[in-house]
Design an enzyme around this catalytic site. Sequence first.
Site, PDB file in Angstrom:
ATOM      1  N   GLU A  95       0.826  -1.191   0.000  1.00 14.22           N
ATOM      2  CA  GLU A  95       0.000   0.000   0.000  1.00 14.22           C
ATOM      3  C   GLU A  95       0.860   1.241   0.000  1.00 14.22           C
ATOM      4  O   GLU A  95       1.910   1.282   0.639  1.00 14.22           O
ATOM      5  CB  GLU A  95      -0.883   0.006   1.246  1.00 14.22           C
ATOM      6  CG  GLU A  95      -2.004  -0.977   1.101  1.00 14.22           C
ATOM      7  CD  GLU A  95      -2.475  -1.493   2.421  1.00 14.22           C
ATOM      8  OE1 GLU A  95      -1.629  -1.889   3.232  1.00 14.22           O
ATOM      9  OE2 GLU A  95      -3.686  -1.492   2.631  1.00 14.22           O
ATOM     10  N   CYS A 134       3.097   8.446   1.252  1.00  8.82           N
ATOM     11  CA  CYS A 134       3.609   7.534   2.280  1.00  8.82           C
ATOM     12  C   CYS A 134       3.917   6.211   1.592  1.00  8.82           C
ATOM     13  O   CYS A 134       3.028   5.567   1.038  1.00  8.82           O
ATOM     14  CB  CYS A 134       2.554   7.366   3.382  1.00  8.82           C
ATOM     15  SG  CYS A 134       3.033   6.200   4.656  1.00  8.82           S
ATOM     16  N   CYS A 141       5.626  -6.769   7.545  1.00  9.38           N
ATOM     17  CA  CYS A 141       6.671  -6.275   8.453  1.00  9.38           C
ATOM     18  C   CYS A 141       6.916  -7.319   9.532  1.00  9.38           C
ATOM     19  O   CYS A 141       5.993  -8.006   9.962  1.00  9.38           O
ATOM     20  CB  CYS A 141       6.238  -4.962   9.106  1.00  9.38           C
ATOM     21  SG  CYS A 141       7.545  -4.192  10.083  1.00  9.38           S
ATOM     22  N   CYS A 145       4.884  -4.568  15.974  1.00 14.72           N
ATOM     23  CA  CYS A 145       4.357  -3.591  16.929  1.00 14.72           C
ATOM     24  C   CYS A 145       2.908  -3.954  17.239  1.00 14.72           C
ATOM     25  O   CYS A 145       2.132  -4.252  16.332  1.00 14.72           O
ATOM     26  CB  CYS A 145       4.426  -2.178  16.347  1.00 14.72           C
ATOM     27  SG  CYS A 145       6.093  -1.677  15.926  1.00 14.72           S
ATOM     28  N   CYS A 148      -0.239  -2.204  15.455  1.00 13.96           N
ATOM     29  CA  CYS A 148      -0.140  -1.975  14.011  1.00 13.96           C
ATOM     30  C   CYS A 148      -0.748  -3.124  13.215  1.00 13.96           C
ATOM     31  O   CYS A 148      -0.422  -4.288  13.430  1.00 13.96           O
ATOM     32  CB  CYS A 148       1.331  -1.813  13.644  1.00 13.96           C
ATOM     33  SG  CYS A 148       1.602  -1.730  11.869  1.00 13.96           S
ATOM     34  N   CYS A 369      -2.035   5.892   9.805  1.00 12.86           N
ATOM     35  CA  CYS A 369      -0.864   5.257  10.399  1.00 12.86           C
ATOM     36  C   CYS A 369      -1.234   3.946  11.084  1.00 12.86           C
ATOM     37  O   CYS A 369      -2.181   3.905  11.857  1.00 12.86           O
ATOM     38  CB  CYS A 369      -0.265   6.166  11.471  1.00 12.86           C
ATOM     39  SG  CYS A 369       0.530   7.584  10.789  1.00 12.86           S
TER      40      CYS A 369
HETATM   41  S1  SF4 Z   1       4.461   0.163  13.081  1.00 10.76           S
HETATM   42 FE1  SF4 Z   1       3.902  -1.633  11.822  1.00 10.76          FE
HETATM   43  S2  SF4 Z   1       4.967  -1.345   9.870  1.00 10.76           S
HETATM   44 FE2  SF4 Z   1       5.916   0.060  11.358  1.00 10.76          FE
HETATM   45  S3  SF4 Z   1       7.643  -1.126  12.243  1.00 10.76           S
HETATM   46 FE3  SF4 Z   1       5.893  -1.502  13.592  1.00 10.76          FE
HETATM   47  S4  SF4 Z   1       4.941  -3.391  12.777  1.00 10.76           S
HETATM   48 FE4  SF4 Z   1       6.314  -2.593  11.175  1.00 10.76          FE
END
Ligand code: SF4
Length: 377
Positions: A95, A134, A141, A145, A148, A369
């Site tokens: 994306e 962005c 990933c 986190c 996220c 975000c």
């Molecule tokens: S916020 Fe999401 S995309 Fe960014 S480093 Fe953490 S897990 Fe990865």
Amino acid sequence: METSATEILGLSNQELTDLVGQLGQPAYRAQQLFHAIYRQRISSLDELTTFPKSLRAAMTEQRITLSAPKIDKKFVSVDGTIRYLIAFPDGQSVETVWMPEGDGGEAGDGTDAGDEEEPTSDSNKKNYDRATICVSSQVGCAVNCKFCMTALLGLKRNLTAGEIVGQITAILNDHSVDLDKERINIVFMGQGEPFNNYDAFIKAVRLLVEGVGFPQSRMTVSTSGVVPRIYDLGQEPVRPKLAISLNASNDEERTKLIPINKKWDIASLVEAARAFPLRNRERLTFEYVLLDNENDSPDNARQVVQIIRALGDKADSAKVNLIAWNSGPEIPFSTPSDSRVHAFQKILIDAGIPAFIRRPRGRDIYAACGQLKRTQS
Ligand code: SF4
């Protein structure tokens, strides 16, 4: 034996020079190629009109390809934000988000990535004064986190430099952007941790500056805290500005939210930030995603003040962007109330730290975000 295909989107000037040399062509052909791929933003060899047809045919014969990423889908938010699904030939997709700004305010991505300058009058013909793109650096990933949605995908693969640049050129073309007249910022804050794909990321930065024509001062990279790469970035002759995703005010909380904090704790982040060489007027950004009753108390804010003060000389160049968490399915947090967000901000400001509350952009289309998870509706 069949030769393997050579993809030219993502090649540097030097690599293109080597390639045209192998084709028995003079060096100026490499300049023409570099200009066509990056400045003109062509999306196939057929558009390479500075090359004779016979040379293009010879390139095709040699399995030299130009496969610009394709826009697969677009989701348009009520606020003008567009979330693009960009597809690659192997079937993977990422994306990329376009955030127009029509009010002359700060960039909606939460960084104010660009220089402080007035919008140009020519761009007023469009319905934005400036915009921010962005961009993703990985498919999915691995950082995991806890707030996220991208983390839920896991890491599928790294993107190449060409795939990172190609997301941007596809979107610039979709908006017929003239970079000489329009003010566009880039933030490396989409899917992925750019510093876990460092070589491709920094090569893409160089191509965007030297080829596509972005000033480095209009780019910001955000890291979850891959400390060794912060030192590396500081040594780069061409680099974006740095934003550090802090998101917690003490190690216990940060390790819970961002597991790599176990490896690189807040003290090591502060040390790397202290050592980071800033350019004239450059700011060091700390991002803080506020999660209701999790990391958004007055005590948390006071701890953030201590972290910023620990930056020593660099504290004067630091600023904090506060982002009220964007809700997403399958994530067990909630969005804090405006009053909690403002109370947090006030503690920072009263301590003399510039702190900005960022408007969420494209929440309704999962473009904000932490929401990038290839949601299909
Ligand atoms: S916020 Fe999401 S995309 Fe960014 S480093 Fe953490 S897990 Fe990865």
